[in-house]
Design a protein around this motif. Structure first.
Motif, PDB file in Angstrom:
ATOM      1  N   ARG A  91      42.922  52.293  -8.529  1.00  0.00           N
ATOM      2  CA  ARG A  91      44.610  52.006  -8.278  1.00  0.00           C
ATOM      3  C   ARG A  91      45.086  51.270  -9.499  1.00  0.00           C
ATOM      4  O   ARG A  91      46.046  51.461  -9.268  1.00  0.00           O
ATOM      5  N   ARG A  92      44.234  50.547 -10.086  1.00  0.00           N
ATOM      6  CA  ARG A  92      44.613  49.912 -11.690  1.00  0.00           C
ATOM      7  C   ARG A  92      45.210  51.107 -12.314  1.00  0.00           C
ATOM      8  O   ARG A  92      46.239  51.051 -13.102  1.00  0.00           O
ATOM      9  N   ARG A  93      44.492  51.726 -12.471  1.00  0.00           N
ATOM     10  CA  ARG A  93      44.939  53.100 -12.981  1.00  0.00           C
ATOM     11  C   ARG A  93      46.109  54.227 -12.495  1.00  0.00           C
ATOM     12  O   ARG A  93      47.101  54.204 -13.332  1.00  0.00           O
ATOM     13  N   LEU A  94      45.969  54.091 -11.234  1.00  0.00           N
ATOM     14  CA  LEU A  94      46.940  54.716 -10.704  1.00  0.00           C
ATOM     15  C   LEU A  94      48.420  54.205 -11.142  1.00  0.00           C
ATOM     16  O   LEU A  94      49.701  54.880 -10.629  1.00  0.00           O
ATOM     17  N   ASP A  95      48.285  52.651 -10.976  1.00  0.00           N
ATOM     18  CA  ASP A  95      48.964  51.865 -10.613  1.00  0.00           C
ATOM     19  C   ASP A  95      50.015  51.597 -12.272  1.00  0.00           C
ATOM     20  O   ASP A  95      50.949  51.275 -12.099  1.00  0.00           O
ATOM     21  N   PHE A 106      54.799  62.505  -5.431  1.00  0.00           N
ATOM     22  CA  PHE A 106      53.257  62.079  -5.732  1.00  0.00           C
ATOM     23  C   PHE A 106      53.340  63.559  -5.116  1.00  0.00           C
ATOM     24  O   PHE A 106      52.891  63.813  -3.671  1.00  0.00           O
ATOM     25  N   ILE A 107      51.919  63.832  -5.395  1.00  0.00           N
ATOM     26  CA  ILE A 107      51.400  65.288  -4.735  1.00  0.00           C
ATOM     27  C   ILE A 107      49.966  64.313  -4.605  1.00  0.00           C
ATOM     28  O   ILE A 107      49.038  64.430  -5.635  1.00  0.00           O
ATOM     29  N   LEU A 114      46.463  57.262   1.196  1.00  0.00           N
ATOM     30  CA  LEU A 114      46.209  55.878   1.853  1.00  0.00           C
ATOM     31  C   LEU A 114      45.920  55.058   1.041  1.00  0.00           C
ATOM     32  O   LEU A 114      46.708  53.891   0.855  1.00  0.00           O
ATOM     33  N   LEU A 115      46.420  55.304  -0.519  1.00  0.00           N
ATOM     34  CA  LEU A 115      46.746  54.917  -1.922  1.00  0.00           C
ATOM     35  C   LEU A 115      48.185  53.373  -1.082  1.00  0.00           C
ATOM     36  O   LEU A 115      48.271  53.124  -1.519  1.00  0.00           O
ATOM     37  N   ARG A 116      49.147  54.175  -0.438  1.00  0.00           N
ATOM     38  CA  ARG A 116      50.465  54.072  -0.632  1.00  0.00           C
ATOM     39  C   ARG A 116      49.786  52.715   0.064  1.00  0.00           C
ATOM     40  O   ARG A 116      51.021  51.884   0.443  1.00  0.00           O
ATOM     41  N   ILE A 122      52.872  53.019  -5.466  1.00  0.00           N
ATOM     42  CA  ILE A 122      52.788  54.467  -5.046  1.00  0.00           C
ATOM     43  C   ILE A 122      53.765  54.572  -4.535  1.00  0.00           C
ATOM     44  O   ILE A 122      54.979  55.369  -3.962  1.00  0.00           O
ATOM     45  N   ARG A 123      53.951  53.174  -2.995  1.00  0.00           N
ATOM     46  CA  ARG A 123      55.002  53.594  -1.959  1.00  0.00           C
ATOM     47  C   ARG A 123      56.343  53.374  -2.339  1.00  0.00           C
ATOM     48  O   ARG A 123      57.263  54.277  -1.773  1.00  0.00           O
ATOM     49  N   ARG A 124      56.358  53.236  -3.457  1.00  0.00           N
ATOM     50  CA  ARG A 124      58.028  53.448  -4.239  1.00  0.00           C
ATOM     51  C   ARG A 124      58.300  55.045  -4.610  1.00  0.00           C
ATOM     52  O   ARG A 124      59.851  54.447  -5.758  1.00  0.00           O
ATOM     53  N   ILE A 125      57.657  55.735  -4.689  1.00  0.00           N
ATOM     54  CA  ILE A 125      58.026  56.983  -5.993  1.00  0.00           C
ATOM     55  C   ILE A 125      58.447  57.847  -4.523  1.00  0.00           C
ATOM     56  O   ILE A 125      58.256  57.835  -2.944  1.00  0.00           O
TER      57      ILE A 125
END
Length: 515
Positions: A91-95, A106-107, A114-116, A122-125
């Motif tokens: 999650r750190r790298r995704l954020d 986001f695809i 589920l990371l949302r 990620i939810r803000r995308i």
């Protein structure tokens, strides 16, 4: 003029070879060049209808599969930028990717979605699409009226990837369309694919090169999050069943496969095998030459410049048979210029006065059309890693090396990991090569550990099957390294490796383990 957009190049290949397999996934399912092109054009039009276009970016978190390349190429097709995150990313790298690239879409796989629940970033995308199952297929977003690839400027961003961060904070490597094209030309010239080849690439960027060359890609049946934990019998069966002729990937992948072949009497029946992304040391090079039928190539490069140089494994072993120190990685490819610079901790603003004499060790700096000119929204990283010299940008690799009289590069380790004792510098690469000559040593790392008021302590870390060493083993290691200083020898069952290749020492993690 050749099209710069890789998606446009795919359309060319599809017209030439519509029925040829483009991607064969781990289950044996095939997507032909014609089918891939139709899906890319249809999904590209669908993404455009959702408002995606030049100036926008898409965060991709899809496993190594045909869906990944449909999504990536469709993003390029409509002129947007693909932001690629490795399968092992947390999650750190995704954020961090969201923070740097500000994606509009986001695809991801169903699991990735589920990371949302966990990540506000990620939810803000604004737009989320799911890939990877029949019920949640990207086909639902494909348009019935596909369009041609968007025209893009040469310098328009195409693909953003992230360095592993094993030697510091991950950096966002932003590749333009012209960069991807130049990288394809450099790789194609170095790897020299032939008509009729079938390739097994273990790293995603090489699939793009295959697609641009019209070469089928057989995606290996393994978990890319753990490249060293392959089932070699399964990979070998897949190679044979699909008629694979060439392959390229990390040393850890091929070490597991080669050891299985040595134990079972099987052969790696390829025309050519290329390995790199991490130091390829003599024991692996020697093993591969004994179990592989074709040529074994060693490739030196980095996220910012791939390839830089290359050499056949037999030639590497012959070169390293003598007294020269380090790891011979061959002559630079024609597409890059290499300079060796005096080691320096801070920024370098101009090249004048920094080059060392032939044969001296310093930092490898490279320039060329397929050498990354900068990082996305990271001026500090650019200041530390780039040198702007007139109209050219030089990349500082962080690798220590020297050039011999034949123009071959010899790697000596990382600049940041040099050990200074009594006014002299000792390099990890030379020490580690010597340590691996001692029976029972599987991996080695040579580090300098700060010692208050004194020169750093020189610590040799070795990996053995038991994670232990006898007093005799320690004496043999110290003797093998002489005159390189060794104050302490530490044994491990597993020395930490980088997550992408599972081959390079993760120096930060090892230092933490040393306490």
């Amino acid at each position: 003029m050749d099209p710069v957009n890789i998606a446009a190049r795919l359309a060319e290949r599809a017209a030439l070879h519509p029925g040829r397999a483009a991607i064969v996934d781990r289950t044996g399912r095939r997507l032909t060049f014609g089918e891939l092109d139709r899906r890319v054009r249809a999904l590209g039009a669908g993404l455009a209808s959702r408002g995606l276009g030049p100036g926008d970016s898409v965060l991709l978190f899809v496993s190594l599969s045909a869906d990944l390349y449909v999504a990536l190429l469709a993003t390029l097709h409509c002129g947007a930028t693909a932001v690629f995150v490795d399968a092992w990313a947390d999650r750190r790298r995704l954020d961090a990717a969201v923070r740097v690239a500000s994606p509009k879409m986001f695809i991801g796989t169903p699991k990735a979605q589920l990371l949302r629940l966990l990540s506000p970033a990620i939810r803000r995308i604004p737009v989320h699409l799911t890939a990877g199952t029949r019920l949640l297929s990207l086909r639902r977003h494909e348009s019935a009226t596909p369009t041609g690839a968007a025209r893009v400027d040469d310098d328009a961003p195409a693909l953003v990837t992230f360095t592993t961060g094993s030697t510091g904070t991950p950096k966002a490597a932003a590749r333009s369309h012209s960069f991807l094209w130049a990288q394809h030309l450099a790789l194609a010239n170095h790897l020299r694919p032939r008509e009729g080849d079938v390739d097994m690439p273990t790293l995603p960027v090489f699939v793009l090169n295959n697609l641009a060359s019209g070469i089928p890609s057989v995606l290996p049946d393994f978990d890319p999050r753990r490249p060293a934990d392959i089932d070699p019998a399964r990979i070998h069966r897949q190679m044979v069943a699909e008629g694979v002729t060439t392959s390229g990937g990390s040393p850890a992948f091929y070490e597991r496969l080669a050891r299985w072949c040595a134990d079972t009497g099987e052969r790696i029946r390829l025309r050519a095998l290329f390995t790199g992304g991490a130091p390829v040391l003599p024991p692996l090079a020697r093993l591969l030459t004994t179990v592989a039928d074709g040529t074994v190539g060693v490739v030196y490069g980095s996220s910012e410049a791939e390839p830089i140089s290359g050499i056949e494994a037999r030639d590497m072993l012959a070169a390293m048979h003598g007294p020269a120190e380090g790891i011979c990685v061959g002559r630079p490819v024609p597409e890059v210029e290499v300079k060796i610079l005096r080691p320096h901790d801070g920024p370098i603003t101009e090249l004048a006065g920094w080059e060392v004499a032939r044969g001296e060790t310093g930092e490898v700096a490279v320039a060329g059309a397929h050498v990354l000119a900068g990082y996305l929204n990271d001026p500090d990283a650019e200041l530390r890693n780039k040198i702007r010299d007139g109209g050219r940008v030089w990349h500082r690799t962080g690798d220590a090396a020297w050039l011999d009289d034949d123009g071959r590069l010899w790697l000596m380790g990382r600049i940041a990991e040099q050990v200074q004792r009594d006014g002299r510098v000792w390099w990890g690469g030379a020490a580690e090569v010597r340590a691996l000559q001692v029976e029972g040593v599987r991996h080695a790392a040579y580090l300098g550990i700060p010692d208050a008021g004194r020169d750093p302590r020189a610590v040799l870390c070795v990996e053995t099957a038991s994670g232990t060493l006898s007093s005799t083993d320690r004496e043999r290691l110290i003797a093998a390294l002489a005159p390189i200083p060794v104050d302490e020898v530490r044994a491990f069952r597993n020395i930490p490796r980088d997550p992408r290749h599972a081959s390079k020492t993760d120096a930060a993690a090892l230092r933490a383990a040393l306490g």
